[in-house]
Motif scaffolding. Structure first.
Motif, PDB file in Angstrom:
ATOM      1  N   ALA A 162       2.815   9.990 143.951  1.00  0.00           N
ATOM      2  CA  ALA A 162       1.497   9.376 143.314  1.00  0.00           C
ATOM      3  C   ALA A 162       0.058   9.613 144.028  1.00  0.00           C
ATOM      4  N   VAL A 163       0.231   9.528 145.294  1.00  0.00           N
ATOM      5  CA  VAL A 163      -1.152  10.009 146.152  1.00  0.00           C
ATOM      6  C   VAL A 163      -1.389  11.083 145.864  1.00  0.00           C
ATOM      7  N   TRP A 165      -1.874  12.744 143.201  1.00  0.00           N
ATOM      8  CA  TRP A 165      -2.662  12.847 141.973  1.00  0.00           C
ATOM      9  C   TRP A 165      -4.132  12.612 142.388  1.00  0.00           C
ATOM     10  N   ILE A 166      -4.351  11.911 143.491  1.00  0.00           N
ATOM     11  CA  ILE A 166      -5.892  11.573 143.914  1.00  0.00           C
ATOM     12  C   ILE A 166      -6.580  12.821 143.919  1.00  0.00           C
ATOM     13  N   SER A 167      -6.246  14.025 144.229  1.00  0.00           N
ATOM     14  CA  SER A 167      -6.948  15.197 144.516  1.00  0.00           C
ATOM     15  C   SER A 167      -7.329  15.656 142.786  1.00  0.00           C
ATOM     16  N   VAL A 168      -6.331  15.476 141.988  1.00  0.00           N
ATOM     17  CA  VAL A 168      -6.659  15.584 140.506  1.00  0.00           C
ATOM     18  C   VAL A 168      -7.809  14.782 140.159  1.00  0.00           C
ATOM     19  N   VAL A 169      -7.940  13.551 140.396  1.00  0.00           N
ATOM     20  CA  VAL A 169      -8.742  12.412 139.789  1.00  0.00           C
ATOM     21  C   VAL A 169      -9.991  12.769 140.497  1.00  0.00           C
ATOM     22  N   THR A 170     -10.224  13.455 141.777  1.00  0.00           N
ATOM     23  CA  THR A 170     -11.292  13.927 142.441  1.00  0.00           C
ATOM     24  C   THR A 170     -12.090  14.961 141.843  1.00  0.00           C
ATOM     25  N   VAL A 171     -11.493  15.796 141.460  1.00  0.00           N
ATOM     26  CA  VAL A 171     -12.081  16.994 140.638  1.00  0.00           C
ATOM     27  C   VAL A 171     -12.453  16.374 139.301  1.00  0.00           C
ATOM     28  N   CYS A 172     -11.563  15.536 138.816  1.00  0.00           N
ATOM     29  CA  CYS A 172     -12.043  15.062 137.515  1.00  0.00           C
ATOM     30  C   CYS A 172     -13.729  14.536 137.502  1.00  0.00           C
ATOM     31  N   LEU A 173     -13.699  13.764 138.679  1.00  0.00           N
ATOM     32  CA  LEU A 173     -14.947  13.083 139.107  1.00  0.00           C
ATOM     33  C   LEU A 173     -15.987  14.011 139.278  1.00  0.00           C
ATOM     34  N   LYS A 203      -1.584   5.458 151.568  1.00  0.00           N
ATOM     35  CA  LYS A 203      -0.265   5.633 152.393  1.00  0.00           C
ATOM     36  C   LYS A 203      -0.269   4.410 153.314  1.00  0.00           C
ATOM     37  N   ARG A 204      -1.134   4.525 154.199  1.00  0.00           N
ATOM     38  CA  ARG A 204      -1.133   3.263 155.330  1.00  0.00           C
ATOM     39  C   ARG A 204      -1.067   1.773 154.548  1.00  0.00           C
TER      40      ARG A 204
END
Length: 212
Positions: A162-163, A165-173, A203-204
């Protein structure tokens, strides 16, 4: 006769060929980035090096950014397929679409460089291509995970998947920012720098909740 189609043969050699082909396509794409600048550099004899650098400053920056982007995509692809113990027909299709995005990035770079500064369409094509490539990479990882074709599958958790996908969300932003303020252009990709630290924090926190 049952009429059933024979199961496709998937060998280690087949996985190697898929990886070799992908590496070759990425190598060609990353070379194409600088070709327009090489053509422009031929005119230095009629002007000067300083004028060339001045006139092509944005092009040089864009080429550098695209080199970093494709290099990052290749490293991620390399890490994923290093963990792969096999492949599926769906993975092959996703990988081909990913390669399509990779070869489209040099074109997207040229459109961004030679369009009017702040061209929303050019910026949208560039960042949209990045988002598509990143999404396909994440889907490829998910396919391998669900097919139990990751060497470290016993160590991978759903939060690990899941984490990413954070990179995908970041580039969408970054895309939304660039479209709202077009003159920001590719500088909006500076948000990408925060992806690693954000993934680490998530993750932490997840592990902390699991232990409480």
């Amino acid at each position: 006769m049952t009429g059933d189609a024979p199961s496709p043969i998937r060998t280690e050699r087949g996985l190697e060929r898929l990886i070799f082909f992908s590496d070759a396509v990425v190598a060609i794409a990353i070379t194409l980035i600088v070709l327009p600048l090489v053509d422009s550099a031929r005119e230095v004899a009629d002007t000067s090096t300083s004028k060339f650098l001045s006139d092509n400053s944005y092009g040089l920056i864009a080429a550098g950014v695209s080199f970093v982007v494709i290099s990052s995509f290749w490293r991620e692809h390399h890490r994923l397929f290093e963990r792969a113990t096999g492949y599926t027909p769906l993975l092959v299709r996703l990988n081909m679409l990913w390669l399509l995005c990779i070869v489209a990035l040099p074109l997207a770079t040229i459109l961004d460089v030679y369009s009017h500064r702040g061209d929303r369409v050019a910026i949208g094509i560039y960042l949209g291509t990045m988002i598509a490539a990143m999404t396909l990479s994440r889907l490829s990882e998910l396919v391998l995970y669900r097919a139990n074709l990751l060497a470290d599958a016993h160590q991978v958790t759903t939060i690990d998947i899941a984490v990413h996908w954070i990179s995908v969300v970041t580039v969408c932003l970054a895309l939304l920012i660039a479209l709202a303020v077009p003159y920001v252009g590719l500088w909006s990709l500076l948000l990408w720098i925060a992806v690693g630290p954000v993934e680490g924090v998530v993750k932490r926190q997840w592990k902390a909740r699991q232990t409480t």
